[in-house]
Every structure is written in C-alpha cells, then in structure tokens.
Design a protein around this motif. Sequence first.
Motif, PDB file in Angstrom:
ATOM      1  N   ALA A   1      78.459  29.713  56.982  1.00 28.88           N
ATOM      2  CA  ALA A   1      78.481  31.099  57.469  1.00 28.88           C
ATOM      3  C   ALA A   1      79.426  31.936  56.615  1.00 28.88           C
ATOM      4  N   ALA A   2      79.527  31.613  55.332  1.00 31.21           N
ATOM      5  CA  ALA A   2      80.484  32.315  54.464  1.00 31.21           C
ATOM      6  C   ALA A   2      80.075  33.757  54.180  1.00 31.21           C
ATOM      7  N   VAL A   3      78.780  34.063  54.400  1.00 31.59           N
ATOM      8  CA  VAL A   3      78.300  35.436  54.170  1.00 31.59           C
ATOM      9  C   VAL A   3      77.498  35.860  55.394  1.00 31.59           C
TER      10      VAL A   3
ATOM     11  N   GLY B   1      70.697  27.724  54.867  1.00 33.06           N
ATOM     12  CA  GLY B   1      69.574  28.675  54.823  1.00 33.06           C
ATOM     13  C   GLY B   1      69.393  29.233  53.426  1.00 33.06           C
ATOM     14  N   LYS B   2      68.910  30.481  53.388  1.00 30.34           N
ATOM     15  CA  LYS B   2      68.666  31.132  52.096  1.00 30.34           C
ATOM     16  C   LYS B   2      69.988  31.302  51.334  1.00 30.34           C
ATOM     17  N   PRO B   3      70.035  30.953  50.028  1.00 29.68           N
ATOM     18  CA  PRO B   3      71.318  31.134  49.312  1.00 29.68           C
ATOM     19  C   PRO B   3      71.703  32.609  49.277  1.00 29.68           C
ATOM     20  N   GLU B   4      72.912  32.903  49.652  1.00 34.58           N
ATOM     21  CA  GLU B   4      73.374  34.297  49.656  1.00 34.58           C
ATOM     22  C   GLU B   4      74.788  34.350  49.120  1.00 34.58           C
ATOM     23  N   THR B   5      75.137  35.444  48.471  1.00 32.51           N
ATOM     24  CA  THR B   5      76.514  35.669  48.036  1.00 32.51           C
ATOM     25  C   THR B   5      76.965  37.025  48.564  1.00 32.51           C
ATOM     26  N   GLY B   6      78.244  37.219  48.688  1.00 24.18           N
ATOM     27  CA  GLY B   6      78.762  38.511  49.147  1.00 24.18           C
ATOM     28  C   GLY B   6      80.256  38.572  48.908  1.00 24.18           C
TER      29      GLY B   6
ATOM     30  N   ILE C   1      85.147  35.935  47.914  1.00 26.06           N
ATOM     31  CA  ILE C   1      83.791  35.830  47.360  1.00 26.06           C
ATOM     32  C   ILE C   1      83.083  34.730  48.139  1.00 26.06           C
ATOM     33  N   GLY C   2      82.099  35.112  48.933  1.00 32.55           N
ATOM     34  CA  GLY C   2      81.429  34.150  49.811  1.00 32.55           C
ATOM     35  C   GLY C   2      80.157  33.601  49.183  1.00 32.55           C
TER      36      GLY C   2
ATOM     37  N   ALA D   1      81.038  38.868  52.613  1.00 32.32           N
ATOM     38  CA  ALA D   1      81.745  37.597  52.806  1.00 32.32           C
ATOM     39  C   ALA D   1      82.604  37.673  54.062  1.00 32.32           C
ATOM     40  N   LYS D   2      82.603  36.585  54.812  1.00 33.23           N
ATOM     41  CA  LYS D   2      83.442  36.514  56.022  1.00 33.23           C
ATOM     42  C   LYS D   2      84.912  36.438  55.594  1.00 33.23           C
TER      43      LYS D   2
END
Length: 267
Positions: free
Chosen positions: A161-163, A205-210, A199-200, A168-169
């Motif tokens: 759940a980093a993003v 699930g779907k790869p996501e960055t934020g 940097i999350g 980013a959380k």
Amino acid sequence: MSVTTVRASSWGSLFDCAYKWEWIHILGHRSPSSGRAHLGTAIHAGTAAFDVSRMNGSNLTAYDTAEMLLHTLRNPEHDVDWRADKLTLNEAERIALPLHTRYCNEISPRYEFVAVERTAKPLDIDCGGGIVIRLTGQLDRARICKAGDGKGIADVKSGGAAVVDGIAKTKGHSPQIGTYEILEEHTTGEPCTAPAHIIGLKTRGKPETGIGEIRGAKAMMVGTEEFPGLIQIGAEMFRTGLFPPNPQSFLCSAKYCPRWSVCPYHE
Ligand code: SF4
C-alpha cells in the motif's frame, strides 16, 4: 552512562508498540525476513545501483541495473521465509522488474542526487539522567537530493500500500525521515532545507509509483517550545525500562509481532 543505539529506521516502530520494539531491538529477538520484505530489499538494491551510476557518470540503464535487483533477490544475505506471505521467487521477480523500470525511467530523472545511502556519523544525544541515545546508520534507501540552493531527503519505500491514489503514503515515516535529517546535518554540517520526499513503489496489484511530501520531520524528533520531541519521549522509556504495549496496533498479530506468543497484553 547508559547508551542506547537506535537506528533511524526503527523509530517509527518504537512508537507503534514499544513492548515489541524492546523484544526486537533491546532483547535481540529477530524473525527471518518475509518474502515481501526481501522483495523490498531487492528493489532497493536495483534502484540504488541505478542512482549511483547516474551520480558517478557510468550511466547504466534500467536493464543493466535490473541485474543487481535479480542478484539480490536470488541470493539473500539472511534467511527468508517465503511461506510467511505466500510469495514465490518467480512472483517476486514479476512484481519487482516493472517497478524497477518505472523508477529508473520516470522517477529517478526528476532528481539530482548528492548522495545515495550515505553512511552517517553516529550522533550521541545526552538526554539527562545518565541516558544517552546514539543515532546511527547508513541512510538506508534514502537519497540526498539537490533542491534549489539547498538539499532534502528522498526515501524510497516499497510495499503493498505504498501508493494510494497516485501519491506515496507518508503516514508513519516522519520519525525516520526526521532522524535522517538530523544525521545528514551532523555528518556534513549542512541542514536539509527542502521538504522530504517519500518515493512509493506499490508491490501489490497493478505496479504504481508516486511521490509524497513530508515537512517538519526534524522538529517532530527534537521538539519545539510547544511540544517535546520523540527523542525525549523515547529517552524516558530507556531511563525507566518501561516499554508500553499497544494491543490496538494494526501490526498486533502473530504474523507481524515476534513477541506475540509470550506477550500477555493482547487478546
Ligand atoms: S502482541 Fe501486540 S501488544 Fe504484544 S508486543 Fe506484540 S504488538 Fe505489542
């Protein structure tokens, strides 16, 4: 004098459940790394290799540095319990590689790095009453970035759940970031003047960055005229030897707490 060494990365968990923290960090009971924790270690090794190569001018590609990720994933330095979260090595590779590529192509180029995972000079803080807290450690997984005329911390965090909603959380990361800011200033003599970035990299699930922003982290650690810092509050625990349990912690379970089987405070 009683000197207690505290790694930057463990401050957050001291204030989650101090009773668990005492078990792990004072009494030395560690559990094997889970598959997901090891996945995080491998992602960090790959992204750090990429950022170091940008800094030193060797300009390796995302493809080149994915080798470091795979090598770390396949050759753990410590025991890894893959069954703990039902992850296989193949699945871990499938999750890690797209995140690595996105980090290298989309996130890293936004930053100008001054240092990657710098080893900081330990800092002793005399808390009075014979209690000294020693802040130590490599700035694990953190980068120092140029920001205008100053600099700031950027810390890479991976997790399921980093993003959230593209951001980013940041919740729960301020004590670690604040400690990094204190150590960076102590090591180089220059304060971090820019807000910190998390940097999350989302591993479920779907790869996501934020990216998420943290301000005022150092003040949270050292306090102000209005409130005491977490270092002072932690010093009270070390002085008295009383580490409060928190059975309402989100991580209070047999899966996440190594003290569970002997802890009398949970239901
Ligand atoms: S079982 Fe719960 S209360 Fe007890 S140490 Fe672990 S997290 Fe804390």
